[in-house]
Design an enzyme around this catalytic site. Structure first.
Site, PDB file in Angstrom:
ATOM      1  N   GLY A   1      17.510  40.026  41.536  1.00 34.73           N
ATOM      2  CA  GLY A   1      18.186  38.763  41.745  1.00 34.73           C
ATOM      3  C   GLY A   1      17.364  37.749  42.509  1.00 34.73           C
TER       4      GLY A   1
ATOM      5  N   TYR B   1      35.912  38.832  42.673  1.00 31.07           N
ATOM      6  CA  TYR B   1      36.506  37.846  41.775  1.00 31.07           C
ATOM      7  C   TYR B   1      37.646  38.492  40.984  1.00 31.07           C
ATOM      8  CZ  TYR B   1      32.504  35.202  43.356  1.00 31.07           C
ATOM      9  OH  TYR B   1      31.590  34.574  44.158  1.00 31.07           O
TER      10      TYR B   1
END
Length: 359
Positions: free
Chosen positions: A311, A163
């Site tokens: 996660g 990103y």
């Protein structure tokens, strides 16, 4: 029995058994606004032993109180703030609402590009080079101010997975010739200046997540350049007094093949904890990326990491912390067809419908 407390009592604010829950981009919001089912999702996992929750990415330019509810369990919650940079698309709903081009450090598109809310695989577009990166730094700072007003205990600066921040760091996506590109110091400038702005809002309750091994979203430099870039960045970060740094390990799942050829993978496999811990003498290092409970115990007990963030297992086990604490099996397999939701599908599917164990 292993001393499981060494795995879970690691968060900067945790004084009792707790497990860290990583950001998972589990967007179920309504036009970028958090809703009741998101509150239920976070409540489930706070009650299930998540001593510190890092939320799904919160867009800094497209902006319910979940924070108060999480606090009732004694858990802490950080907002992950991010900007997609070139990984966005003009037809994405948030991009349309923002009414601005897809911005990035340089006008270089990434390969790949499949979008949850856009049919087919339209591919990434060539972004517009951001003329003045300080505008984005100001947006990140405002996002931190907004997070503080909303009751978050801190912010995680999303610098991983291809990103915007990662795009500034990587020499293959950043070809600028001004002070924001070129040398290692210049490519690291955006991350460091933004972190300084965030600490003006939150003090030490600021963290950054990085994925030096690259791969995802068409990122990756040669190994020595990677070591030099992230080594410099982390040495400078160590001076800022952050709560901790999270490094995402290399994961083949996050290193897609391009054009159907494994030779075109972009990831640079190397041991993130071993490679970069020397640069973080004064800052706790946390590891993320397919870390199983037994390995988490080993990493923490041997001092290779101060703590672990988990996660996917938090997605499928809302009571993950409790399960690991008492030795319960992790037996909920993820349903990848509903994991991240889809238009017209019940948002609870693959989100709040995973079952807790019987205790």
């Amino acid at each position: 029995m292993p001393n499981r407390r060494t795995v879970f009592a690691f968060t900067p604010t945790c004084t009792q058994f707790c497990a860290g829950m990583s950001a998972l981009t589990r967007n179920r919001s309504s036009k970028s606004v958090p809703n009741e089912i998101m509150k239920q999702y976070h409540d489930q996992r706070a009650a299930g032993g998540a001593g510190l929750i890092v939320t799904e990415g919160t867009l800094i330019t497209r902006q319910g109180k979940i924070t108060d509810s999480v606090h009732t369990t004694g858990s802490k919650i950080y907002s992950q703030i991010w900007h997609l940079g070139r990984a966005s698309h003009p037809e994405a709903p948030e991009q349309i609402e923002a009414g601005v081009p897809v911005y990035a450090p340089s006008a270089i598109s990434a390969r790949g590009g499949k979008f949850r809310h856009i049919d087919g695989t339209p591919g990434y577009v060539t972004p517009t080079e951001i003329a003045d990166p300080t505008v984005l730094i100001a947006q990140f700072k405002q996002a931190a101010i907004n997070a503080k007003e909303a009751g978050f205990d801190g912010v995680e600066f999303h610098g991983a997975n291809g990103y915007l921040v990662h795009q500034f760091l990587d020499s293959t996506s950043n070809k600028r010739t001004d002070k924001w590109g070129g040398s290692v110091e210049n490519r690291a400038r955006f991350a460091l200046e933004t972190l300084k702005a965030l600490t003006e809002v939150y003090g030490s309750d600021v963290v950054i997540k990085l994925s030096p091994a690259g791969g995802y979203n068409d990122m990756g430099m040669p190994l020595q350049e990677t070591l030099d870039t992230f080594g410099y960045l982390l040495r400078e970060i160590n001076k800022l007094g952050l709560s901790y740094v999270t490094l995402v390990r290399y994961n083949p799942w996050l290193d897609p093949e391009y054009d159907g050829l494994s030779a075109k993978k972009r990831g640079i496999p190397h041991d993130a904890a071993e490679s970069y811990s020397p640069f973080l003498a004064d800052t706790p290092l946390f590891v993320n990326g397919s870390v199983a409970p037994a390995e988490a115990e080993e990493l923490v007990s041997t001092g290779k990491a101060a703590g672990i963030f988990i996660g996917v297992n938090w997605i499928t086990h809302p009571d993950l912390g409790k399960r690991i604490w008492v030795g319960k099996e992790l037996d909920n397999a993820p349903d990848y067809t509903t994991l991240y939701g889809a238009p017209g599908v019940d948002p609870a599917l693959g989100y709040t419908d995973y079952k807790e164990a019987v205790y």
